[in-house]
Design an enzyme around this catalytic site. Structure first.
Site, PDB file in Angstrom:
ATOM      1  N   HIS A  85      99.499  84.049 -40.169  1.00  0.00           N
ATOM      2  CA  HIS A  85      98.051  83.909 -40.350  1.00  0.00           C
ATOM      3  C   HIS A  85      97.370  83.942 -38.980  1.00  0.00           C
ATOM      4  O   HIS A  85      97.901  83.434 -37.997  1.00  0.00           O
ATOM      5  CB  HIS A  85      97.718  82.601 -41.081  1.00  0.00           C
ATOM      6  CG  HIS A  85      96.266  82.514 -41.440  1.00  0.00           C
ATOM      7  ND1 HIS A  85      95.313  82.080 -40.554  1.00  0.00           N
ATOM      8  CD2 HIS A  85      95.608  82.874 -42.564  1.00  0.00           C
ATOM      9  CE1 HIS A  85      94.120  82.163 -41.138  1.00  0.00           C
ATOM     10  NE2 HIS A  85      94.277  82.638 -42.355  1.00  0.00           N
ATOM     11  N   GLU A 155      93.943  90.749 -43.098  1.00  0.00           N
ATOM     12  CA  GLU A 155      92.849  89.834 -42.794  1.00  0.00           C
ATOM     13  C   GLU A 155      92.211  90.226 -41.458  1.00  0.00           C
ATOM     14  O   GLU A 155      92.758  89.901 -40.392  1.00  0.00           O
ATOM     15  CB  GLU A 155      93.359  88.389 -42.693  1.00  0.00           C
ATOM     16  CG  GLU A 155      93.789  87.796 -44.007  1.00  0.00           C
ATOM     17  CD  GLU A 155      93.576  86.284 -44.054  1.00  0.00           C
ATOM     18  OE1 GLU A 155      92.891  85.833 -44.967  1.00  0.00           O
ATOM     19  OE2 GLU A 155      94.069  85.581 -43.164  1.00  0.00           O
TER      20      GLU A 155
END
Ligand code: 13P
Length: 235
Positions: A85, A155
């Protein structure tokens, strides 16, 4: 079936989680819902909701203070984990190779890794978006990956928590590149999620884009009044 992942980051508590799981169990959806919660909330999922962690260690075990292994996460009954992430890449200085080690640990312990890739604002501004995505995908997939035993999440790092998303054309181009690379690597069944500033207002438009198999939701996954409409509106 689409995949809707909530990333709670450092938020929530056991009560809110129990309530969210009950709410999701009570809705009628074919979607696969995964809630990635803080380590202290990890537990077994239900038929309606899979529970995931937000990261796992690169290592099996040993002198790694503060780290949590994939085996430890799996022992809680959780069945997935985010790796790579943006916020972890930033604070842990993870390279793609580090992310691949984390994903390898996850797979070894029967967790479904959600491997996150995406460009920073500076990389976008210098025209590096597609290069970063390509390297992120190629280098973050571990050796023990098979077709469908991992997920890729695109992302764009500059759009996380920003309330803005890339244009539909930009998202489509990013997902096309990822799909082509995955197909070339023999992973044509690997789902590709879009994440960053997803809300009930934009989820349908995002889900209508080719090669978008689901969404990874941050802020809007924290409250049932925001998250449930996202789950139910995705068909
Ligand atoms: P937001 O949905 O709050 O932009 O967060 C995205 C994210 O980081 C999910 O992993």
């Amino acid at each position: 079936m689409k995949i809707i992942v909530g990333n709670w980051k450092m938020n929530g508590n056991a009560e809110i989680l129990a309530e969210m799981m009950t709410e999701i169990a009570n809705i009628n959806t074919d979607n696969r819902v995964i809630l990635c919660v803080p380590y202290t909330l990890l537990r077994t999922g239900t038929g309606a909701v899979m529970i995931g962690a937000q990261n796992v260690s690169k290592y099996d075990m040993g002198a790694h203070t503060g780290d949590v292994s994939a085996a430890m996460v799996a022992a809680t009954g959780a069945s997935a984990t985010l790796v790579g992430h943006s916020e972890c890449r930033a604070c842990l200085h993870d390279t793609n190779a580090d992310v691949a080690m984390r994903a390898e640990q996850a797979i070894k312990n029967d967790l479904w890794p959600i491997i996150c890739v995406g460009e920073t604002a500076a990389e976008r501004d210098t025209g590096l978006t597609h290069k970063i995505i390509e390297l992120g995908v190629r280098e973050s997939i571990p050796n023990n990956a098979t077709n469908g035993n991992f997920i890729i999440a695109y992302e764009p790092r500059w759009a996380i928590g920003a309330g803005v998303i890339p244009s539909i054309t930009e998202i489509a181009a990013a997902h096309k590149i990822i799909r082509e690379i995955l197909n070339e690597m023999g992973f044509d069944e690997t789902p590709i999620l879009y994440g960053a500033s997803v809300s009930a207002d934009n989820v349908n438009e995002i889900m209508s884009i080719k090669n978008v198999d689901g969404v990874l939701v941050g802020g809007a996954s924290l409250k049932k009044d925001d998250f449930i409409p996202i789950i139910t509106s995705v068909k």
